[in-house]
Design an enzyme around this catalytic site. Structure first.
Site, PDB file in Angstrom:
ATOM      1  NE  ARG B   8      -3.802  -2.037   2.481  1.00  0.00           N
ATOM      2  CZ  ARG B   8      -4.768  -2.403   1.632  1.00  0.00           C
ATOM      3  NH1 ARG B   8      -5.048  -1.674   0.582  1.00  0.00           N
ATOM      4  NH2 ARG B   8      -5.462  -3.499   1.859  1.00  0.00           N
ATOM      5  N   GLY B  11       4.772   5.318  -2.698  1.00  0.00           N
ATOM      6  CA  GLY B  11       6.078   5.531  -3.323  1.00  0.00           C
ATOM      7  C   GLY B  11       6.560   4.273  -4.038  1.00  0.00           C
ATOM      8  CG  ASP B  71      10.199  -6.293   3.627  1.00  0.00           C
ATOM      9  OD1 ASP B  71       9.159  -5.689   3.923  1.00  0.00           O
ATOM     10  OD2 ASP B  71      11.110  -6.487   4.448  1.00  0.00           O
ATOM     11  CG  PHE B 154       9.143   6.675  -0.959  1.00  0.00           C
ATOM     12  CD1 PHE B 154       9.464   6.439  -2.293  1.00  0.00           C
ATOM     13  CD2 PHE B 154       9.095   5.579  -0.103  1.00  0.00           C
ATOM     14  CE1 PHE B 154       9.723   5.157  -2.755  1.00  0.00           C
ATOM     15  CE2 PHE B 154       9.341   4.288  -0.557  1.00  0.00           C
ATOM     16  CZ  PHE B 154       9.671   4.087  -1.884  1.00  0.00           C
ATOM     17  CG  ASP B 157      14.421   8.078  -1.542  1.00  0.00           C
ATOM     18  OD1 ASP B 157      15.041   7.047  -1.206  1.00  0.00           O
ATOM     19  OD2 ASP B 157      13.526   8.078  -2.408  1.00  0.00           O
ATOM     20  CE  LYS B 177      14.409   5.942  -4.848  1.00  0.00           C
ATOM     21  NZ  LYS B 177      13.192   6.011  -4.032  1.00  0.00           N
TER      22      LYS B 177
END
Lengths: 202, 202
Positions: B8, B11, B71, B154, B157, B177
């Site tokens: 959820r 980012g 993850d 996010f 970062d 990125k």
């Protein structure tokens, strides 16, 4: 491209080679015997998944090659899934196939045929030296025979009955067994992914 | 073919969508928000691997679709790898990115720049409803900044410096990125395997 098969079980190696050759994969299959400094591979897990990942990772990290492992065994309904991960060691650490079969038949001696449901389960893992991997599974449902039948295969094959054919796994040709078996199912899924995996995982 | 993204985190979803679209995969990407009966996804593991597998399995089994999980987190050398799997919850269960960054900078306040080495690590898992999966990993080495810099990205970062560019991850364009990041590395490995996996795993 090269791949080490992370097992010393000759029955498993033969079945894996059969299916890889049948699928004409352009891969050099290395035997663990080429790496003399690797002894017995530990199997510390509580599940087929844990053991398959552990074995493939161990061999990949130790050799530097991609490694393909197999953890598999027999899960008997009337024994709450035993012998499971202890299938190869059911009658003791160095138990022969015959001793394991005998122990299982003895435990099942009062169980009628209709309650002798069981399944072979196989988890295969293809591990990269970079920590990436693929895991596939296969299940073969059947019944535990009342006595051993057939001379082919290995492990519990003589006492595992495929009900559709009415034969034990040890009574099937290698090709027929591979087309039905837990290992065949897991490995055929894996076969389609080995090429892209070896090519793109760096 | 369809695939649910098992997170959820907006980012993460944006970065995953960017890379899947860039690679022109013919896959309908479903959001977890389409499945209203799935609440927060548990993260019970002690490692990124355990959590990534758990989340993808959970969502795949609950929805019946293939699921892609991520993850990831920050591992700081001077903190023995913390915050690690607790990256998102470092300053508390409902902590904001700013609170997590502030806590980390505070813990690091006496650590000189040369000892502020760190890495972002990402583990992605593509899980099939049949129990098969692919796991890929990506690592992005860098340093912890002395203070937050930049408005993009996010999580951590703003305080993660890519030394080659001399910029924080929050100062890079989305494309730049993705080309360097842990998530980009893990996902580009995965992208080549998604097609064969969805096609052949049944």
């Amino acid at each position: 491209m090269e791949l080490v098969i992370a097992t010393r079980n000759k029955g498993k190696i033969r079945e894996i080679r059969d299916i890889l050759i049948e699928n004409k994969l352009d891969i050099e299959i290395k035997s663990l015997d080429e790496f003399t400094d690797i002894g017995q591979i530990p199997e510390p897990g509580h599940t087929f998944e844990e053991n398959a990942i552990y074995k493939a990772r161990f061999v990949s990290y130790r050799t530097g090659y991609f490694a393909l492992s197999d953890d598999s065994g027999l899960e008997v309904d009337a024994l709450d899934g035993r012998p499971g991960v202890f299938s190869a060691r059911f009658a003791g650490m160095e138990a022969s196939d015959e001793e394991n079969n005998k122990k299982l038949l003895n435990l099942m001696k009062d169980v009628p045929f209709e309650n002798r449901g069981a399944q072979f389960r196989c988890v295969m893992v293809l591990y990269s030296p970079f920590g990436d991997y693929i895991l596939t599974q296969g299940v073969w449902r059947g019944k535990i025979a009342l006595s051993p039948q057939g001379e082919g295969g290995f492990g519990y094959d003589p006492i595992f009955i495929d009900e559709t054919l009415g034969k034990s796994a040890a009574q099937l040709s290698r090709g027929k067994k591979n087309s039905l078996s837990h290992r065949g199912i897991a490995l055929r899924k894996m076969v389609r992914l080995i090429g892209p995996f070896l090519e793109h995982i760096k």
